[in-house]
Write a protein that holds these residues in place. Structure first.
Motif, mmCIF file in Angstrom:
data_model
loop_
_atom_site.group_PDB
_atom_site.id
_atom_site.type_symbol
_atom_site.label_atom_id
_atom_site.label_comp_id
_atom_site.label_asym_id
_atom_site.label_seq_id
_atom_site.Cartn_x
_atom_site.Cartn_y
_atom_site.Cartn_z
ATOM 1 N N TRP A 3 -24.442 11.666 -75.868
ATOM 2 C CA TRP A 3 -25.288 10.598 -75.312
ATOM 3 C C TRP A 3 -24.813 10.136 -73.941
ATOM 4 O O TRP A 3 -25.583 9.564 -73.167
ATOM 5 C CB TRP A 3 -25.332 9.400 -76.270
ATOM 6 N N ASN A 35 -25.494 19.138 -75.224
ATOM 7 C CA ASN A 35 -25.051 19.379 -76.602
ATOM 8 C C ASN A 35 -24.939 18.118 -77.428
ATOM 9 O O ASN A 35 -23.982 17.921 -78.172
ATOM 10 C CB ASN A 35 -23.694 20.103 -76.615
ATOM 11 N N GLY A 36 -25.933 17.245 -77.251
ATOM 12 C CA GLY A 36 -25.973 16.053 -78.089
ATOM 13 C C GLY A 36 -25.025 14.945 -77.660
ATOM 14 O O GLY A 36 -24.773 14.018 -78.426
ATOM 15 N N LEU A 64 -35.747 13.131 -72.772
ATOM 16 C CA LEU A 64 -34.553 12.743 -73.517
ATOM 17 C C LEU A 64 -34.001 13.950 -74.285
ATOM 18 O O LEU A 64 -32.801 14.247 -74.237
ATOM 19 C CB LEU A 64 -34.883 11.608 -74.497
ATOM 20 N N ARG A 65 -34.897 14.668 -74.964
ATOM 21 C CA ARG A 65 -34.421 15.779 -75.786
ATOM 22 C C ARG A 65 -33.880 16.918 -74.932
ATOM 23 O O ARG A 65 -32.905 17.578 -75.313
ATOM 24 C CB ARG A 65 -35.547 16.244 -76.706
ATOM 25 N N MET A 91 -41.437 11.018 -71.940
ATOM 26 C CA MET A 91 -40.152 10.335 -72.062
ATOM 27 C C MET A 91 -39.296 11.023 -73.129
ATOM 28 O O MET A 91 -38.108 11.290 -72.922
ATOM 29 C CB MET A 91 -40.425 8.882 -72.453
ATOM 30 N N GLU A 92 -39.921 11.323 -74.265
ATOM 31 C CA GLU A 92 -39.174 11.960 -75.344
ATOM 32 C C GLU A 92 -38.710 13.363 -74.939
ATOM 33 O O GLU A 92 -37.568 13.751 -75.172
ATOM 34 C CB GLU A 92 -40.030 12.048 -76.608
ATOM 35 N N PHE A 118 -35.555 10.231 -68.000
ATOM 36 C CA PHE A 118 -35.615 9.359 -69.175
ATOM 37 C C PHE A 118 -35.278 7.923 -68.777
ATOM 38 O O PHE A 118 -35.970 6.979 -69.166
ATOM 39 C CB PHE A 118 -34.647 9.849 -70.255
ATOM 40 N N MET A 176 -30.446 15.899 -73.870
ATOM 41 C CA MET A 176 -29.507 15.979 -74.982
ATOM 42 C C MET A 176 -29.174 17.433 -75.320
ATOM 43 O O MET A 176 -28.043 17.743 -75.699
ATOM 44 C CB MET A 176 -30.090 15.291 -76.223
ATOM 45 N N THR A 177 -30.174 18.299 -75.187
ATOM 46 C CA THR A 177 -29.909 19.706 -75.455
ATOM 47 C C THR A 177 -28.926 20.270 -74.443
ATOM 48 O O THR A 177 -27.989 20.993 -74.795
ATOM 49 C CB THR A 177 -31.228 20.506 -75.417
#
Lengths: 513, 144
Positions: free
Chosen positions: A468, A465-466, A457-458, A453-454, A150, A461-462
């Motif tokens: 950043w 656990n969210g 990123l996701r 890219m998305e 990312f 984040m997964t």
């Protein structure tokens, strides 16, 4: 020695009659497109992608054809720079400075031959650079997790404007626009519709080929309509005597140091994010001028070294630009973005896994580049007269043909009126944005890379656990962030100055008379 | 100056619209940490911020073409839209003759040259792509 073994395998892939013929065809078409003002490597490759796709060529064959076009266009750009003082494409701008004066002095043939050799030297050694550097970069890229990817994409967008960018907000705007367009369609992670508003044609998203062909090729037609008449001047001069097209050994020897320096500089600026071929040729020319002619006595007046340097530089840069594109899947320039589109169309995801899973594609491609280089040298020295004749075809004949090929290409992959309409809209948008100085390349890159890219990123984040902070918690990520920030901020301070220098160089030269 | 402000205004509207469209994305059954609307929101933010910058610090005015040049581009645009519409009706060959001849003429050729280029381009591309390479271009009532 592993590299050589792979390269050997690559030659086995590339050396089939079909592939050789495609390479030859690509080199020929590419040189022609490069030579024609208004049809550069990016839109040349762009209008051919849908066609290569619908002809049902295999991945490697299509890739060989289109990268040959890419290399060919880089060679061809110099022809109109030298003969007409109009760069055939942007990177060939610097070649005007000494190439045109040489032509005026009756040494056009010599300038063409010399620049052909310089192009060959640049591209040939840059391809070697690619052979050795790309696998190294792959080793680093294998350490990347989704978070790093990312950040890498962010870096690509942040530096895309390049050091000569004058307005970073416009680059950011363009990138956001492109990524925003990429979001349209079904969300691959959850399967929900996004930004489709119930329009069935949008469910699969907007095909990036439609955007590329519209933004690059069609907007060019509008630019020509806008400037009708004012660009035709100078055409008659192409009839000028070309003279002998064999470079004399003494001139070649005289220019050898310039070619070597420029090749190295060009290759480096090709590899680095945000530089690319235009900056490569600019750097090569200015450094050569500093080194060989510090009191500016001969440069700008037809010094052969001033022809050799930018040509070696821009061709080396185009080879260098393939390094990040193939090894990381992140292109650094408009044309390599289009090449990324080629790969994605063929369902090949570039990046480190490409080297592991499809070594035949990578090394076959690299082998094809070597072969293409020799073909281009052969095409560009004895047969350069043929290409100069192409320049005599008037724009009003040529541009409509280009537009029609663009229409045929898009129609052949989609078969629908909706998509053609969309392409025309992108053409108009491209023209408006070009007027407003909003760069088009970030839009293309956004459409190409937005989803990837998305997804990264996701995924990151997964995994976290969210949280950043996961985007900053490795050394690699921090280094990448630093480069991204420096690459974005530096042009804000330096951009105007570099741009002015490039402009000055242009104006000192014959372009002003 | 003005052009960049307009761009900023349009960009800002687009950003707001985009952010709103992101909020109406249906809630998926199984979601991840940031969901299908998280990233689009970031994009809307970048779009909005850069647009605000255009409004506050616009670049010098670009050189817009004169009104008749602008009309020229507008007409070309209309002809291209028309082409996309009539292509399935008239078929590739006839539709392409018309649009190519029009564009050639408007790019500065004499009418006769324009018609010749239209016919030549259309037939040439038809032979090359449909007959030799076997692509299926749009068929009209006469089969081509």
């Amino acid at each position: 020695m592993d590299t050589f073994a792979s390269l050997y395998e690559g030659f086995a892939v590339a050396l089939t009659w079909q592939n050789l013929l495609l390479a030859l065809l690509g080199c020929f078409l590419g040189t022609m497109m490069g030579a024609l003002p208004g049809l550069g490597p990016a839109n040349g490759v762009a209008i051919l992608i849908p066609l290569a796709f619908t002809f049902g060529l295999s991945a490697i064959a299509a890739l060989i054809l289109l990268t040959s076009v890419y290399y060919g266009a880089m060679y061809g750009g110099r022809i109109s720079s030298i003969l007409l003082n109009i760069p055939g494409d942007e990177p060939a701008m610097m070649t005007c400075l000494d190439g045109y004066p040489m032509a005026q002095a009756g040494r056009a043939g010599e300038a063409l031959a010399l620049s052909g050799v310089a192009s060959f030297v640049g591209a040939f050694f840059a391809t070697w650079g690619l052979v050795f550097l790309a696998p190294l970069l792959v080793q680093i890229a294998l350490l990347f997790g989704p978070g790093e990817y990312f950040v890498l994409y962010t870096l690509a967008f942040a530096t895309l404007g390049g050091i000569a960018a004058t307005n970073q907000a416009k680059s950011a705007f363009a990138a956001a626009l492109g990524i925003g367009i990429a979001m349209i369609g079904v969300d691959t992670q959850t399967g929900v519709q996004r930004f489709t508003f119930g329009e069935v044609h949008l469910y699969d998203g907007i095909d990036f080929l439609i955007a590329i062909v519209g933004l690059f090729a069609l907007s060019e037609v509008f630019v020509f309509l806008e400037h009708r008449g004012s660009r035709e001047q100078g055409k008659d001069e192409a009839k000028m005597k070309i003279g002998r097209v064999t470079p004399s050994l003494s001139v070649l020897r005289y220019c050898t140091p310039a070619m070597i320096r420029s090749t190295v500089l060009g290759f480096i600026s090709g590899v680095l994010p945000g530089a690319g071929a235009s900056l490569g040729s600019f750097l090569a020319y200015s450094v050569e001028k500093q080194v060989s002619d510090p009191r500016s006595e001969t440069f700008g007046k037809g010094d052969p070294r001033g022809v050799a340097a930018p040509e070696a530089g821009n061709n080396a840069a185009s080879g260098g630009a393939l390094v990040p594109m193939l090894a990381l899947g992140v292109p650094g320039s408009g044309t390599t973005a289009v090449l990324l589109a080629v790969l994605l169309t063929l369902n090949i995801q570039p990046g480190p896994l490409l080297f592991q899973n499809n070594p035949d594609v990578v090394w076959g491609l690299i082998a094809a580049l070597f072969i293409g280089n020799f073909m281009l040298l052969a095409l560009n020295i004895p047969m350069v007269g043929l290409f100069t004749r192409v320049l005599l075809v008037p724009t009003h004949i040529l541009m409509p043909i280009v537009a029609m090929i663009a229409f045929i290409g898009i129609y052949s992959i989609t078969g629908s009126t909706f998509e053609l309409t969309m392409m025309v809209l992108f053409g108009a948008l491209g023209w408006i944005l070009r007027k407003l100085d909003v760069p088009l390349v970030p839009i293309i890159l956004g459409i190409l890379l937005g989803n990837e890219m998305e997804v990264n990123l996701r995924r990151a984040m997964t995994i976290s656990n969210g949280e950043w902070t996961t985007l900053f918690d490795s050394w690699l990520a921090i280094i990448l962030w630093t480069i991204a920030i420096v690459g974005f901020v530096l042009p804000i301070f330096l951009g105007k100055r570099v741009k002015r220098k490039m402009k000055e160089a242009e104006e000192e030269g014959p372009l002003s008379d | 100056m003005m052009s960049d402000r307009v761009l900023g205004g349009v960009g800002l509207a687009l950003a707001v619209f985009y952010a709103w469209a992101a909020t109406i994305i249906p809630e998926p059954f199984s979601s991840d940490a940031i969901g299908p609307d998280g990233f689009p929101m970031i994009i809307a933010l970048v779009l909005g911020l850069s647009s605000v910058y255009f409004v506050l610090k616009p670049d010098p005015e670009p050189q817009w073409p004169s009104l008749n040049r602008l009309a020229e581009i507008g007409f070309a645009l209309l002809v291209m839209f028309g082409y996309a519409q009539v292509l399935p009706v008239l078929g590739f060959v006839f539709a392409t003759i018309i649009i190519t001849a029009y564009l050639t003429w408007r790019l500065g050729a004499r009418p006769l040259t324009a018609i010749l280029n239209g016919v030549g381009t259309s037939v040439g591309l038809f032979v090359l792509f449909e007959l030799i390479f076997g692509l299926s271009l749009a068929d009209g009532p006469l089969g081509f």
